[in-house]
Design a protein around this motif. Structure first.
Motif, PDB file in Angstrom:
ATOM      1  N   LYS A   7       0.719  -1.041   0.006  1.00  0.00           N
ATOM      2  CA  LYS A   7       0.041  -0.171  -0.280  1.00  0.00           C
ATOM      3  C   LYS A   7       0.735   1.302   0.139  1.00  0.00           C
ATOM      4  O   LYS A   7       1.970   1.269   0.664  1.00  0.00           O
ATOM      5  CB  LYS A   7      -0.728   0.091   1.368  1.00  0.00           C
ATOM      6  CG  LYS A   7      -1.903  -1.202   1.222  1.00  0.00           C
ATOM      7  CD  LYS A   7      -2.885  -0.835   2.374  1.00  0.00           C
ATOM      8  CE  LYS A   7      -4.064  -2.229   2.375  1.00  0.00           C
ATOM      9  NZ  LYS A   7      -4.685  -1.539   3.617  1.00  0.00           N
ATOM     10  N   SER A   8       0.484   2.331  -0.474  1.00  0.00           N
ATOM     11  CA  SER A   8       1.046   3.593  -0.367  1.00  0.00           C
ATOM     12  C   SER A   8       1.101   4.009   0.968  1.00  0.00           C
ATOM     13  O   SER A   8       0.263   3.573   1.680  1.00  0.00           O
ATOM     14  CB  SER A   8       0.308   4.733  -1.196  1.00  0.00           C
ATOM     15  OG  SER A   8      -0.735   4.941  -0.820  1.00  0.00           O
ATOM     16  N   GLU A   9       1.876   4.875   1.032  1.00  0.00           N
ATOM     17  CA  GLU A   9       2.075   5.635   2.647  1.00  0.00           C
ATOM     18  C   GLU A   9       0.925   6.161   2.796  1.00  0.00           C
ATOM     19  O   GLU A   9       0.449   6.114   4.282  1.00  0.00           O
ATOM     20  CB  GLU A   9       3.168   6.506   2.581  1.00  0.00           C
ATOM     21  CG  GLU A   9       4.445   5.962   2.512  1.00  0.00           C
ATOM     22  CD  GLU A   9       5.848   7.122   2.716  1.00  0.00           C
ATOM     23  OE1 GLU A   9       5.505   8.044   3.837  1.00  0.00           O
ATOM     24  OE2 GLU A   9       6.667   7.222   2.255  1.00  0.00           O
ATOM     25  N   ASP A  11      -2.304   5.323   2.165  1.00  0.00           N
ATOM     26  CA  ASP A  11      -3.341   4.202   2.445  1.00  0.00           C
ATOM     27  C   ASP A  11      -2.980   3.627   3.929  1.00  0.00           C
ATOM     28  O   ASP A  11      -3.733   3.271   4.596  1.00  0.00           O
ATOM     29  CB  ASP A  11      -3.246   3.066   1.602  1.00  0.00           C
ATOM     30  CG  ASP A  11      -4.015   3.542   0.250  1.00  0.00           C
ATOM     31  OD1 ASP A  11      -4.764   4.425   0.327  1.00  0.00           O
ATOM     32  OD2 ASP A  11      -3.735   3.074  -0.953  1.00  0.00           O
ATOM     33  N   ARG A  12      -1.600   3.452   4.205  1.00  0.00           N
ATOM     34  CA  ARG A  12      -1.139   2.830   5.356  1.00  0.00           C
ATOM     35  C   ARG A  12      -1.589   3.917   6.584  1.00  0.00           C
ATOM     36  O   ARG A  12      -2.139   3.317   7.588  1.00  0.00           O
ATOM     37  CB  ARG A  12       0.245   2.692   5.446  1.00  0.00           C
ATOM     38  CG  ARG A  12       0.626   1.377   4.496  1.00  0.00           C
ATOM     39  CD  ARG A  12       2.116   0.695   4.779  1.00  0.00           C
ATOM     40  NE  ARG A  12       3.111   1.882   4.722  1.00  0.00           N
ATOM     41  CZ  ARG A  12       3.620   1.978   3.611  1.00  0.00           C
ATOM     42  NH1 ARG A  12       3.533   1.197   2.657  1.00  0.00           N
ATOM     43  NH2 ARG A  12       4.697   2.891   3.492  1.00  0.00           N
ATOM     44  N   LEU A  13      -1.288   5.261   6.253  1.00  0.00           N
ATOM     45  CA  LEU A  13      -1.848   6.074   7.214  1.00  0.00           C
ATOM     46  C   LEU A  13      -3.131   6.266   7.528  1.00  0.00           C
ATOM     47  O   LEU A  13      -3.633   6.038   8.834  1.00  0.00           O
ATOM     48  CB  LEU A  13      -1.073   7.525   7.006  1.00  0.00           C
ATOM     49  CG  LEU A  13      -1.785   8.556   7.729  1.00  0.00           C
ATOM     50  CD1 LEU A  13      -1.062   8.674   9.077  1.00  0.00           C
ATOM     51  CD2 LEU A  13      -1.259   9.993   7.368  1.00  0.00           C
ATOM     52  N   LEU A  14      -4.099   6.080   6.592  1.00  0.00           N
ATOM     53  CA  LEU A  14      -5.421   6.097   6.756  1.00  0.00           C
ATOM     54  C   LEU A  14      -5.818   4.797   7.399  1.00  0.00           C
ATOM     55  O   LEU A  14      -6.952   4.995   8.234  1.00  0.00           O
ATOM     56  CB  LEU A  14      -6.287   6.205   5.271  1.00  0.00           C
ATOM     57  CG  LEU A  14      -6.045   7.590   4.728  1.00  0.00           C
ATOM     58  CD1 LEU A  14      -6.820   7.568   3.284  1.00  0.00           C
ATOM     59  CD2 LEU A  14      -6.753   8.469   5.438  1.00  0.00           C
ATOM     60  N   ASP A  15      -5.443   3.731   7.323  1.00  0.00           N
ATOM     61  CA  ASP A  15      -5.629   2.497   7.705  1.00  0.00           C
ATOM     62  C   ASP A  15      -5.323   2.463   9.035  1.00  0.00           C
ATOM     63  O   ASP A  15      -6.162   1.981  10.069  1.00  0.00           O
ATOM     64  CB  ASP A  15      -4.980   1.267   6.972  1.00  0.00           C
ATOM     65  CG  ASP A  15      -5.686   0.839   5.824  1.00  0.00           C
ATOM     66  OD1 ASP A  15      -6.743   1.263   5.495  1.00  0.00           O
ATOM     67  OD2 ASP A  15      -4.884  -0.007   5.008  1.00  0.00           O
ATOM     68  N   THR A  16      -4.030   3.046   9.503  1.00  0.00           N
ATOM     69  CA  THR A  16      -3.795   3.167  10.980  1.00  0.00           C
ATOM     70  C   THR A  16      -4.589   4.114  11.784  1.00  0.00           C
ATOM     71  O   THR A  16      -5.093   3.628  12.840  1.00  0.00           O
ATOM     72  CB  THR A  16      -2.179   3.552  11.010  1.00  0.00           C
ATOM     73  OG1 THR A  16      -1.335   2.812  10.282  1.00  0.00           O
ATOM     74  CG2 THR A  16      -1.709   3.685  12.483  1.00  0.00           C
ATOM     75  N   VAL A  17      -4.475   5.239  11.349  1.00  0.00           N
ATOM     76  CA  VAL A  17      -5.752   6.209  11.984  1.00  0.00           C
ATOM     77  C   VAL A  17      -6.983   5.443  12.087  1.00  0.00           C
ATOM     78  O   VAL A  17      -7.463   5.793  12.878  1.00  0.00           O
ATOM     79  CB  VAL A  17      -5.679   7.500  11.222  1.00  0.00           C
ATOM     80  CG1 VAL A  17      -6.738   8.581  11.787  1.00  0.00           C
ATOM     81  CG2 VAL A  17      -4.169   8.068  11.198  1.00  0.00           C
ATOM     82  N   GLY A  18      -7.709   5.041  11.049  1.00  0.00           N
ATOM     83  CA  GLY A  18      -8.937   4.337  10.889  1.00  0.00           C
ATOM     84  C   GLY A  18      -9.069   3.384  12.194  1.00  0.00           C
ATOM     85  O   GLY A  18      -9.967   3.258  12.829  1.00  0.00           O
ATOM     86  N   ASP A  19      -7.922   2.354  12.175  1.00  0.00           N
ATOM     87  CA  ASP A  19      -8.069   1.484  13.135  1.00  0.00           C
ATOM     88  C   ASP A  19      -7.917   2.032  14.638  1.00  0.00           C
ATOM     89  O   ASP A  19      -8.617   1.652  15.482  1.00  0.00           O
ATOM     90  CB  ASP A  19      -6.827   0.593  12.949  1.00  0.00           C
ATOM     91  CG  ASP A  19      -6.855  -0.387  11.699  1.00  0.00           C
ATOM     92  OD1 ASP A  19      -8.104  -0.579  11.085  1.00  0.00           O
ATOM     93  OD2 ASP A  19      -6.021  -0.890  11.229  1.00  0.00           O
TER      94      ASP A  19
END
Length: 64
Positions: A7-9, A11-19
Motif C-alpha cells: 500500500k502507499s504511505e 493508504d497505510r496512514l489512513l488504515d492506521t488512523v482508522g483502526d
C-alpha cells in the motif's frame, strides 16, 4: 505477477488512523476519515498562515 500488494504511505496512514479511531468510537467510515484529515490540514494551514502574517506585521511595525 505480484505476490505482495504493498500500500502507499497514504493508504497505510489512513488504515492506521482508522483502526485507532475504530477502537475508540466503534467504527469510522474511510471517506469521513479522509474528509476529516483534509479539513484538519486546511485548518492547520490557515492557522499557520495567520500566525506568519501576525509575526510579519509585528516586525514591520517595530522597524518603521
Amino acid at each position: 505477477m505480484r505476490l505482495l500488494r504493498t500500500k502507499s504511505e497514504t493508504d497505510r496512514l489512513l488504515d492506521t488512523v482508522g483502526d485507532s479511531l475504530a477502537a475508540l468510537s466503534g467504527g469510522v467510515n474511510r471517506n469521513k476519515l479522509k474528509v476529516g484529515l483534509i479539513a484538519g490540514g486546511a485548518a492547520a494551514l490557515t492557522a499557520g498562515s495567520a500566525a506568519i502574517s501576525s509575526i510579519r506585521r509585528r516586525t514591520e511595525r517595530t522597524n518603521s
